[in-house]
Design a protein around this motif. Structure first.
Motif, short mmCIF file in Angstrom:
data_model
loop_
_atom_site.label_atom_id
_atom_site.label_comp_id
_atom_site.label_asym_id
_atom_site.label_seq_id
_atom_site.Cartn_x
_atom_site.Cartn_y
_atom_site.Cartn_z
N ILE A 60 0.85 -1.19 0.00
CA ILE A 60 0.00 0.00 0.00
C ILE A 60 0.89 1.24 0.00
O ILE A 60 1.91 1.29 0.69
CB ILE A 60 -0.93 0.01 1.24
N ALA A 69 -3.52 3.72 -1.61
CA ALA A 69 -3.87 2.85 -2.73
C ALA A 69 -3.17 1.51 -2.59
O ALA A 69 -2.03 1.44 -2.10
CB ALA A 69 -3.49 3.51 -4.05
N LEU A 70 -3.87 0.46 -3.01
CA LEU A 70 -3.26 -0.87 -3.07
C LEU A 70 -2.34 -0.85 -4.29
O LEU A 70 -2.78 -0.97 -5.42
CB LEU A 70 -4.37 -1.93 -3.21
N ALA A 73 -0.57 -5.62 -5.07
CA ALA A 73 -1.19 -6.69 -4.28
C ALA A 73 -0.37 -7.97 -4.33
O ALA A 73 -0.46 -8.81 -3.43
CB ALA A 73 -2.61 -6.95 -4.78
N ARG A 81 -5.04 -10.50 0.47
CA ARG A 81 -5.33 -9.42 -0.49
C ARG A 81 -6.71 -8.81 -0.27
O ARG A 81 -6.88 -7.59 -0.35
CB ARG A 81 -5.17 -9.93 -1.91
N GLY A 82 -7.68 -9.67 -0.01
CA GLY A 82 -9.04 -9.17 0.22
C GLY A 82 -9.09 -8.25 1.42
O GLY A 82 -9.68 -7.16 1.37
N ALA A 84 -6.65 -6.55 2.67
CA ALA A 84 -5.92 -5.31 2.38
C ALA A 84 -6.80 -4.34 1.60
O ALA A 84 -6.83 -3.14 1.89
CB ALA A 84 -4.64 -5.61 1.61
N SER A 85 -7.54 -4.85 0.62
CA SER A 85 -8.44 -3.97 -0.15
C SER A 85 -9.50 -3.37 0.75
O SER A 85 -9.83 -2.18 0.62
CB SER A 85 -9.16 -4.74 -1.25
N ALA A 86 -10.02 -4.17 1.66
CA ALA A 86 -11.05 -3.66 2.57
C ALA A 86 -10.47 -2.57 3.46
O ALA A 86 -11.13 -1.55 3.72
CB ALA A 86 -11.60 -4.81 3.42
N VAL A 88 -7.95 -0.59 2.74
CA VAL A 88 -7.75 0.61 1.91
C VAL A 88 -9.07 1.35 1.74
O VAL A 88 -9.14 2.58 1.89
CB VAL A 88 -7.15 0.23 0.53
N ALA A 89 -10.12 0.60 1.44
CA ALA A 89 -11.44 1.24 1.22
C ALA A 89 -11.92 1.94 2.49
O ALA A 89 -12.40 3.08 2.43
CB ALA A 89 -12.45 0.19 0.78
#
Lengths: 142, 88
Positions: A60, A69-70, A73, A81-82, A84-86, A88-89
């Motif tokens: 990130i 931002a990711l 990944a 990864r999932g 990490a995206s959560a 970031v959001a």
């Protein structure tokens, strides 16, 4: 006539004093202590414990628009990864709300973009060595 | 001069004057403050200071030991100790 001149002079001094007082007040500080801002800070503070290792790994990075931002990944195990995206959001939602709330707390909703830009610059300037930041569209390791 | 005075009572120009002064002053002050408040430009330096303070607080949890980001923090906010104390 003399009284009128005196009055005018007094009024001018008064008006100038008011302007200066307001200008100084407006310049001196930005209000950042509303309950909404405190809640956002607490939420971001808690999330930072999870984000810090992801900053350090380079997965990130800090974007120029005041968000994160990711970046890559593939640096993370598939299972992470999932999550990490959560993260970031959620962080970006908090950051956007923070910029908006600061602008609103200062009775200037139109300052939101300026506040976002200021924060973007400060996040990037103050990112630790080894963290990734966006500069002129390219990702750079500090 | 006669045009200005006709609205007041002829025998009381002296007692009317302070009231008029007060009204004028209030009007000018309100106008001036409104103009300044509406048209003030974005306080970039104050925003930067506020951003640094918030970044300090958000990163504090895990980065308290790193010297570089903390070096330029200035104890300029009188209410920050109680606020930080409440959040820690």
């Amino acid at each position: 006539m003399k009284a009128l001149t005196k009055l005018t002079r007094w009024l001018a001094a008064m008006a100038l004093g008011c302007m200066l007082a307001f200008a100084v007040h407006a310049q001196g500080n930005l209000e950042v202590d509303s309950p909404a801002i405190s809640a956002l800070k607490a939420s971001m503070q808690k999330r930072h414990a999870q984000l810090a290792p992801l900053y350090a790994s380079g997965a990130i990075g800090f974007a120029t628009d005041g968000s994160i931002a990711l970046r890559d990944a593939s640096l993370l195990p598939l299972a992470q990864r999932g999550g990490a995206s959560a993260l970031v959001a959620a962080e970006n939602a908090d950051r956007s709300a923070l910029y908006r709330e600061i602008a609103r707390a200062n009775q200037h909703p139109e300052w939101e973009v300026d506040i976002r830009n200021t924060f973007a610059q400060r996040w990037i300037d103050r990112a630790q060595a080894g963290w990734w930041v966006q500069r002129g569209g390219a990702w750079v390791k500090k | 001069m006669p045009g200005l005075r006709t609205s007041g009572l002829p025998e009381a120009p002296m007692s009317f004057s302070p009231l008029r002064t007060l009204v004028l002053v209030c009007g000018v002050a309100a106008t001036a403050s409104a103009c300044v408040t509406i048209n003030i430009y974005f306080p970039a330096a104050a925003a930067e200071k506020a951003a640094d303070r918030i970044i300090d607080e958000v990163w504090q949890l895990r980065d308290a030991g790193s010297p570089a980001p903390r070096s330029n923090s200035v104890p300029d906010a009188p209410h920050s100790p109680s606020e930080k104390g409440a959040e820690q």
